[in-house]
Design a protein around this motif. Structure first.
Motif, PDB file in Angstrom:
ATOM      1  N   GLN D 455       0.823  -1.214   0.000  1.00 46.87           N
ATOM      2  CA  GLN D 455       0.000   0.000   0.000  1.00 46.87           C
ATOM      3  C   GLN D 455       0.856   1.262   0.000  1.00 46.87           C
ATOM      4  O   GLN D 455       0.523   2.253  -0.642  1.00 46.87           O
ATOM      5  CB  GLN D 455      -0.901   0.018   1.232  1.00 46.87           C
ATOM      6  N   ARG D 456       1.927   1.204   0.766  1.00 46.53           N
ATOM      7  CA  ARG D 456       2.811   2.381   0.821  1.00 46.53           C
ATOM      8  C   ARG D 456       3.283   2.775  -0.573  1.00 46.53           C
ATOM      9  O   ARG D 456       3.281   3.946  -0.941  1.00 46.53           O
ATOM     10  CB  ARG D 456       4.046   2.088   1.692  1.00 46.53           C
ATOM     11  N   GLU D 457       3.666   1.763  -1.316  1.00 43.25           N
ATOM     12  CA  GLU D 457       4.139   2.077  -2.660  1.00 43.25           C
ATOM     13  C   GLU D 457       2.983   2.508  -3.565  1.00 43.25           C
ATOM     14  O   GLU D 457       3.072   3.492  -4.286  1.00 43.25           O
ATOM     15  CB  GLU D 457       4.861   0.856  -3.262  1.00 43.25           C
ATOM     16  N   ARG D 458       1.891   1.770  -3.510  1.00 40.81           N
ATOM     17  CA  ARG D 458       0.780   2.002  -4.428  1.00 40.81           C
ATOM     18  C   ARG D 458       0.214   3.408  -4.304  1.00 40.81           C
ATOM     19  O   ARG D 458      -0.081   4.069  -5.293  1.00 40.81           O
ATOM     20  CB  ARG D 458      -0.324   0.970  -4.168  1.00 40.81           C
ATOM     21  N   ASP D 459       0.092   3.885  -3.084  1.00 43.35           N
ATOM     22  CA  ASP D 459      -0.622   5.143  -2.852  1.00 43.35           C
ATOM     23  C   ASP D 459       0.300   6.323  -2.607  1.00 43.35           C
ATOM     24  O   ASP D 459      -0.148   7.381  -2.162  1.00 43.35           O
ATOM     25  CB  ASP D 459      -1.582   4.982  -1.658  1.00 43.35           C
ATOM     26  N   TRP D 460       1.538   6.143  -2.866  1.00 43.06           N
ATOM     27  CA  TRP D 460       2.535   7.150  -2.500  1.00 43.06           C
ATOM     28  C   TRP D 460       2.549   8.370  -3.426  1.00 43.06           C
ATOM     29  O   TRP D 460       2.885   9.482  -3.016  1.00 43.06           O
ATOM     30  CB  TRP D 460       3.919   6.491  -2.461  1.00 43.06           C
ATOM     31  N   GLU D 461       2.193   8.200  -4.674  1.00 39.55           N
ATOM     32  CA  GLU D 461       2.427   9.251  -5.656  1.00 39.55           C
ATOM     33  C   GLU D 461       1.842  10.616  -5.280  1.00 39.55           C
ATOM     34  O   GLU D 461       2.551  11.608  -5.294  1.00 39.55           O
ATOM     35  CB  GLU D 461       1.919   8.826  -7.045  1.00 39.55           C
ATOM     36  N   PRO D 462       0.558  10.680  -4.861  1.00 39.81           N
ATOM     37  CA  PRO D 462       0.045  12.023  -4.528  1.00 39.81           C
ATOM     38  C   PRO D 462       0.760  12.650  -3.342  1.00 39.81           C
ATOM     39  O   PRO D 462       1.038  13.862  -3.349  1.00 39.81           O
ATOM     40  CB  PRO D 462      -1.437  11.781  -4.211  1.00 39.81           C
ATOM     41  N   LEU D 463       1.127  11.855  -2.380  1.00 39.55           N
ATOM     42  CA  LEU D 463       1.856  12.401  -1.226  1.00 39.55           C
ATOM     43  C   LEU D 463       3.242  12.902  -1.643  1.00 39.55           C
ATOM     44  O   LEU D 463       3.685  13.974  -1.234  1.00 39.55           O
ATOM     45  CB  LEU D 463       2.019  11.328  -0.150  1.00 39.55           C
ATOM     46  N   GLY D 464       3.900  12.094  -2.435  1.00 38.95           N
ATOM     47  CA  GLY D 464       5.242  12.475  -2.867  1.00 38.95           C
ATOM     48  C   GLY D 464       5.202  13.741  -3.706  1.00 38.95           C
ATOM     49  O   GLY D 464       6.037  14.644  -3.550  1.00 38.95           O
ATOM     50  N   ALA D 465       4.237  13.811  -4.590  1.00 37.99           N
ATOM     51  CA  ALA D 465       4.112  14.992  -5.441  1.00 37.99           C
ATOM     52  C   ALA D 465       3.853  16.223  -4.594  1.00 37.99           C
ATOM     53  O   ALA D 465       4.415  17.303  -4.815  1.00 37.99           O
ATOM     54  CB  ALA D 465       2.986  14.784  -6.452  1.00 37.99           C
ATOM     55  N   SER D 466       2.986  16.060  -3.622  1.00 38.17           N
ATOM     56  CA  SER D 466       2.648  17.171  -2.751  1.00 38.17           C
ATOM     57  C   SER D 466       3.868  17.615  -1.940  1.00 38.17           C
ATOM     58  O   SER D 466       4.127  18.813  -1.774  1.00 38.17           O
ATOM     59  CB  SER D 466       1.501  16.722  -1.842  1.00 38.17           C
ATOM     60  N   LEU D 467       4.626  16.648  -1.466  1.00 43.65           N
ATOM     61  CA  LEU D 467       5.827  16.988  -0.698  1.00 43.65           C
ATOM     62  C   LEU D 467       6.802  17.814  -1.548  1.00 43.65           C
ATOM     63  O   LEU D 467       7.370  18.804  -1.097  1.00 43.65           O
ATOM     64  CB  LEU D 467       6.504  15.705  -0.200  1.00 43.65           C
ATOM     65  N   ALA D 468       6.960  17.397  -2.790  1.00 48.73           N
ATOM     66  CA  ALA D 468       7.861  18.125  -3.682  1.00 48.73           C
ATOM     67  C   ALA D 468       7.372  19.552  -3.897  1.00 48.73           C
ATOM     68  O   ALA D 468       8.117  20.528  -3.787  1.00 48.73           O
ATOM     69  CB  ALA D 468       7.976  17.394  -5.026  1.00 48.73           C
ATOM     70  N   GLN D 469       6.101  19.671  -4.182  1.00 44.62           N
ATOM     71  CA  GLN D 469       5.558  20.996  -4.478  1.00 44.62           C
ATOM     72  C   GLN D 469       5.648  21.911  -3.262  1.00 44.62           C
ATOM     73  O   GLN D 469       6.057  23.074  -3.370  1.00 44.62           O
ATOM     74  CB  GLN D 469       4.100  20.852  -4.921  1.00 44.62           C
ATOM     75  N   LEU D 470       5.259  21.408  -2.112  1.00 37.63           N
ATOM     76  CA  LEU D 470       5.271  22.243  -0.907  1.00 37.63           C
ATOM     77  C   LEU D 470       6.694  22.638  -0.533  1.00 37.63           C
ATOM     78  O   LEU D 470       6.946  23.763  -0.087  1.00 37.63           O
ATOM     79  CB  LEU D 470       4.593  21.507   0.243  1.00 37.63           C
ATOM     80  N   THR D 471       7.613  21.713  -0.710  1.00 37.14           N
ATOM     81  CA  THR D 471       9.013  22.035  -0.420  1.00 37.14           C
ATOM     82  C   THR D 471       9.503  23.147  -1.350  1.00 37.14           C
ATOM     83  O   THR D 471      10.155  24.100  -0.928  1.00 37.14           O
ATOM     84  CB  THR D 471       9.878  20.769  -0.585  1.00 37.14           C
ATOM     85  N   ALA D 472       9.171  23.005  -2.616  1.00 38.03           N
ATOM     86  CA  ALA D 472       9.587  24.021  -3.583  1.00 38.03           C
ATOM     87  C   ALA D 472       9.007  25.373  -3.225  1.00 38.03           C
ATOM     88  O   ALA D 472       9.702  26.404  -3.247  1.00 38.03           O
ATOM     89  CB  ALA D 472       9.154  23.604  -4.995  1.00 38.03           C
ATOM     90  N   GLU D 473       7.729  25.394  -2.876  1.00 34.52           N
ATOM     91  CA  GLU D 473       7.100  26.667  -2.530  1.00 34.52           C
ATOM     92  C   GLU D 473       7.719  27.267  -1.277  1.00 34.52           C
ATOM     93  O   GLU D 473       7.933  28.479  -1.196  1.00 34.52           O
ATOM     94  CB  GLU D 473       5.597  26.473  -2.352  1.00 34.52           C
ATOM     95  N   ALA D 474       7.993  26.401  -0.330  1.00 35.20           N
ATOM     96  CA  ALA D 474       8.592  26.907   0.909  1.00 35.20           C
ATOM     97  C   ALA D 474       9.963  27.515   0.632  1.00 35.20           C
ATOM     98  O   ALA D 474      10.297  28.608   1.123  1.00 35.20           O
ATOM     99  CB  ALA D 474       8.714  25.767   1.916  1.00 35.20           C
TER     100      ALA D 474
END
Lengths: 483, 483, 483, 483
Positions: D455-474
């Motif tokens: 499950q961790r792998e399967r559902d990770w994409e939206p979380l990972g994408a969000s982490l990248a975006q929020l980090t960039a914005e920060a």
């Protein structure tokens, strides 16, 4: 080794004609070719027909010819060395021909822009009025890498031999300029800033007598494109000159000379390009021999370099001797042009002698270039037909030299005409020092001239070929040997 | 008009040699070429070197040659017509040569796959053991559009003339098969299901005596690729045959004949391809003349079609006569091959006569094809050097015909050898009916044979050329005229 | 496996919409693509922009488009299956769209000739007078492999969105025909026998109101070329349709409809091509998913096929669901077009609903195709960016689908316009069955319409995107699931 | 206008990060690109895959990569500016990244040779023994235009993600060197004088633990080629780096580090290339925006430049803001690398923070580059899909940036791994200053980590994408604004 001068397009002419004022220029130019130019030329040939950007992204027609930057560097090298401005500065075509020889050893197509630029500057300086000369000539002769280029556009789609019937471009007077409308089919150096263009003034008679010659800039007075390039032509070689189909639509142009003497001006333009073609053909043949030599020295078969195989070695000896003859013919024709190019009608007998020599030289040297390039491929065996080894390029280049500026067929018949009308073969006989073998040929021609017109043309080829060969051999007699 | 048969590669041979059993097959095949094949061949030529897919997306090496589907249709057309299976069914090479003639009129490169398939099937049928023949021969001779193709791979990177020194591929016995390791540099019809391959059995002597001939399938017993294609070669023409560099790495192969007689088998393979090359050269020359004719009839200059210009008309007449001579030479060489191809060592005097004729024919017809293709371009003038009009293709094709299977230089020396060793020129003299002009040539050759070896080779070319020409003319004397 | 229908452009729509009258036709057509068409299409794509032969060797302008013969076979396959004539025989666009779907799975560019032929036949049949229809319509609808093709040429160099300002082609009446002069910049299916062309009658007002639509044949009454092709455009994809720059010079043309209603006819033409584009986009996305699937099933990483990696598997599931939604949207828009295409002004409310749906479908499906093609490349990893594996082609094709017939930007604003003017979002809400989530969107749009014009446009994109997505999801609710 | 800095790859970073020691170097380098480099890069891209000369005419294997001379001038420009030697002179990767940013604005493919040369020099200087460093490092760091180039060759035909399973190249010790045998499938900068190569010492365990890293020169001690290039790969872009398939056959090589720690060295090599890829992706996105801007300012529709259309204007504003965020992310990742690149195992927590940041940056910036390049094409409308206007190139380039060095899928999973094993998301949260929105994301990730591995792998994409975006914005919050 005595063969070594064959590898240098400076050394070989130098050996034959001795030092000139241009030796250091030529040596520097050759050094550039070895170090940089050769690889650029290879890349341009391999890439094929260059690309035209017709419109910019704002939708404006621009017709930019998109060679890679290297091309422009390569092109500029010859202008900087003086292929154009030296002719005017020294009042001699000699430096131009030496530079064209050298250029053609590496890239015979590149000699075309130089030649047509010269063929534009010459009639402009000779027939242009003062205002025209003042406006345009300095642009062509700049020495600061920003010189304009010239171009010569005569031919249309229906064929290049019979200009009288086939030039359909019409010129209409418009104040002190003219407006040209028509399509040029083989437009060498498309994109040039200035072109000389054959057209028929509205109302002029049919046939060659109705042709006039015009000067046509790339840009109109108002800065707009003055001609458009329908497309560049996919030629098998000479890819260092962009040959295009050019569309003239009410294009601004300036008359050169009188409206009814255009055909003479056109022929004078062709005089220059035929000599340049002859000079370039010899250089190309030298190159093919040099490459064959390189290969034959390093390829081993049956225990020794193939250059040492007796049959091949003999072929080399014969080729090199023929090269000397071809050089003699082309060079002498160039010397004659240098004497007569400023003549105007009525032309002297010297001019007619030149014309005969020019036709023989164009015909003979191009044929020699083709056969030598073919032989060079055969020397290379299977490698000769691979694109990987460059050697197949020389045959492609040579075939164009044999065709443009008039095929063998055309040169032979034009030589016959100047013999028929001006007895130019007698002048030739005197000029080359009355060698006995040529005496026989001259007598045979005199007998030939008694035949009907139909027969004269039909049976002329062997006589014409023989005249060319004997003349070349006679002229070569005055040159140092190569072995 | 009498010239009309020049436009048909069926009609012209038919006119010269009369009806054959294959007339309806040939007419149907010609009709296909006109309707479909020509355009396919144009497209294949224009596209250039085909593409190899080396790996599939799963990472497995596959070495698929990616011609467009049309290519395979075009290729199959000749197999279906019987270029391969008819030779075996009728026990005669005649149908093969007729079909190769016809093919070469449209696409001389396509004749290569047919020829090398024939050159694979023949030694297999002659020298293969029963099991080998039973396994592979039927695959080559299928008539259901699923036939295998053959290929002949001799040459390596160091050169094709001196096989004795340059074949470095090693064969190691492995049970009842062999394992071959080496690189073949000019591998015609790369991708074929079956190839005959020259290699040196481990421990065999140096030089030609140590060569053996092997049969090598595309797939190993286990279905894996038995050879890989390093790359296809960028040739200037014959793009209808994929010529590759082939890598053999422990590749499974089967010995043909005895290990120490390989060189004879190799030369027998070359016999077939030289005749095919001669036949194809004549067809290509016919094509170039036909295209020149089409153009000269519709191009107008100075008020009439250029075909009516006397000098050009004479050139046509001469070309057509030379075509007849070239055909006679090639065809007679083919007839002789048909007589001798089943011979084994020691060979008869007839075989040596054939060899001489084959060398003369290969040499002379290819030279004629090159010069005719060049002339055809010149007839077309400026259009001749544009890629748009296809005519420049014939010169590219002809140059390959002149080079592969041995250049002029090679054919001349091999002809000299069979004259020196077997006095084959005397047999030739008898064979062509003792014409007086050939008597002079034979005497001159006899005198020439008294010279030192070095001199014999060095000065042989004019004699050899003359022998070829006179033989061709003598043979043509038996054929109907064309006008 | 449930994924299997993704590999068939027949099976996937069949699963969603059930049997049609065309199932056997479609299955046969698909079988042809698998066996022959795919390899042809690959070769056409790889060869790049086709070649135009502008002149024949007699110097006559001919403008032949030189695709290989295979191309014409491929093209004809769809016409024979009925992509054009079935629409008229069955009075329904349904068979056309099914065939375009199937075609686009293999070659989305090839759908363009079919679509523009349809877009030529439809206005001709609807607005042409009896004589015009009798003369031209049967040529388009032939079933004997000799049908004419149509073409739709609107755009000029200054841009395609603002036709009112940018169409500079002028039409001058000449008896019962017109003469058109101008340059068309994006001329799809250049070379077609018949085109519909936007032009401005001399003296007509500026802007869109001054445009008229004309029918223009390739040949004049006297057999001459009626238009010339300046060049074919080097597009990154859709190489199965020759897109050219077309020059009209006093070209013969026939008015369709009234001179002042041209803009409506033009928009009706665009209706058809937008739906075809939507249908083709979905098919292309299906193809990209199918190829990704093939790869993911056979590529092994970390001990198992990558399709079994959880993250990738989830991506497949989501893509497939989105594909279903995209299909629903495109298909429904097609159904609406089938209802309204015969309408004339004043149009019904149903027509405006269709327009909104068409804009949403064009926008949304093309975006989906692009993102799916990109994802498919990523699934392939490094192989995805190699020309060897074809997968990069789908992104090139998709980018063209996203741009021609109007970019996302254009579709969004046109959708906004029909909402502003016709409140078409309310009709849409009713049509899809009033789903609650769409209710929210409709309310938001109503609020949005209260903004200033500037703000309405500036902030519209997220609302428009959301409307498209929600509509697609609502429509997909009526379709069977795929897993 | 505030947008002007977008047109300069010097000015935009300068605006964001302020002056550096390299400003004059960068300005000079940018000036060169404008004046000469851009046109060279265009020509290289248009010419396609460069050509390899495998053999010289003497039959010796040479494997020369035949770019035009201009290419080498272009390449040398960056080395001269110091993309390689400055990193060692200043002991900082900062000048390298600034120069790679600038290069990538004009030619993102050219950044590859620079990056892999850096990735060769770094492990050599870090893990090479004294003799190795002394022998090879100075060659890489020459400042006289004769510097060697490096290369990094890891991947084989079965795939690049799972090196442990797919590296089949074997290394056998041979005195103090090793002998490598195997085939590398994606060999960037084929032809380089020095490469770092992944191989498995004979007898080493399966999987990643058995990998070692070697240094492999182009020439053996005896001057022979040490590797051969089977072919160059036909990539859709990045044509300024020759990517080949390289064959190693008993190739001389030198071990770097210990035989059992190769995988760590390989990952350290990837660290550098991922950051370079991120930096280059941002530069490419800037370029696409700049080109869109140029077009939108001069294209007129509906009476005004399209840049003034509200919807498009808003898209510009959003793109520019996203560009700032992407820059912030890439730049910060580079800063972290500069801190940690000299670390050896066991790595610090800072190193793991860097790894997370690098995966997020590689993933997010490449995705942004792709979407921006696609949008730029759409802004250009129909011109966007023509090869004539260069704009389609950016999408091709961007797709490669998104795929090589690991796709989005790979980066996401590797980011997850460093989060799972090292809780690196917490370190990230601290590092960027604990912004509230990131707090939510971190909490969500903590919850996610409680799921099953599948499950961790399967559902990770939206979380990972969000982490990248929020980090960039920060991170962008610390940078000056662009408007």
């Amino acid at each position: 080794m005595p063969f070594d001068i064959l590898r240098s397009p400076f050394a070989f002419p130098h050996h034959l004609i001795g030092p000139t004022n241009y030796d250091s220029v030529l040596q520097e130019y050759e050094a550039w070719w070895k170090q940089e130019g050769q690889a650029i030329s290879d890349a341009v040939d391999r890439t094929g027909t260059p690309w035209v950007r017709m419109f910019d992204s704002a939708g404006k027609r621009v017709d930019e010819i998109l060679y890679p930057p290297d091309y422009w560097r390569m092109l500029q090298q010859g202008y900087r060395a003086g292929v154009l401005w030296r002719a005017f500065q020294d009042k001699s075509l000699r430096p131009s021909f030496l530079l064209i020889y050298l250029t053609s050893f590496y890239d015979s197509g590149l000699s075309c822009p130089y030649t047509v630029s010269l063929s534009t500057a010459l009639p402009l300086s000779k027939y242009g009025d003062a205002a025209l000369k003042e406006r345009f000539l300095p642009e062509l002769l700049r020495e600061d890498d920003r010189n304009w280029q010239g171009a010569t556009w005569m031919t249309e789609i229906k064929g290049g031999s019979d200009l009288g019937a086939n030039v359909e471009t019409v010129a209409v007077p418009d104040g002190n300029t003219w407006r040209l409308t028509g399509d040029k089919y083989f437009s060498s150096n498309a994109g040039a800033e200035l072109a000389v263009v054959a057209a028929r003034p509205k109302g002029a008679p049919a046939g060659v007598r109705g042709l006039a010659l015009f000067l046509l800039p790339r840009q109109k007075h108002n800065g707009e494109l003055n001609y458009t390039i329908r497309r560049l032509k996919d030629k098998i070689a000479t890819r260092s000159v962009p040959t295009g189909e050019v569309e003239l639509r009410d294009s601004e142009a300036y008359l050169l000379g009188e409206p009814d003497e255009g055909i003479y001006l056109i022929l004078e333009v062709l005089n220059v390009s035929r000599i340049a073609n002859s000079v370039g053909s010899v250089a190309l043949a030298q190159r093919a021999i040099a490459d064959a030599l390189d290969f034959a020295e390093c390829r081993i078969a049956f225990g020794r370099p193939v250059i040492e195989h007796p049959l091949l070695h003999r072929q080399f000896d014969e080729r090199i001797n023929d090269l000397r003859c071809a050089f003699a013919l082309a060079w002498e024709a160039g010397k004659l042009l240098n004497e007569v190019w400023e003549e105007r009608r009525p032309y002297s007998q010297r001019y007619h002698l030149f014309r005969l020599m020019a036709h023989l030289a164009k015909y003979w040297t191009a044929e020699f270039a083709v056969q030598t390039a073919k032989w060079c491929m055969e020397v290379h065996g299977g490698l000769g037909v691979l694109e990987e080894f460059r050697v197949e390029r020389w045959l492609r280049e040579a075939m164009i030299l044999a065709i443009w500026e008039g095929t063998a067929h055309r040169q032979l018949l034009d030589a016959l005409e100047v013999i028929e009308r001006k007895q130019a073969h007698h002048a030739l006989f005197e000029y080359v020092g009355r060698p006995p073998r040529l005496r026989e040929a001259v007598d045979a021609i005199d007998a030939h001239l008694q035949l009907s017109a139909e027969q004269r043309e039909r049976d002329w080829e062997p006589l014409g070929a023989s005249l060319a060969q004997l003349t070349a051999e006679a002229l070569a007699g005055n040159l140092p040997s190569v072995a």
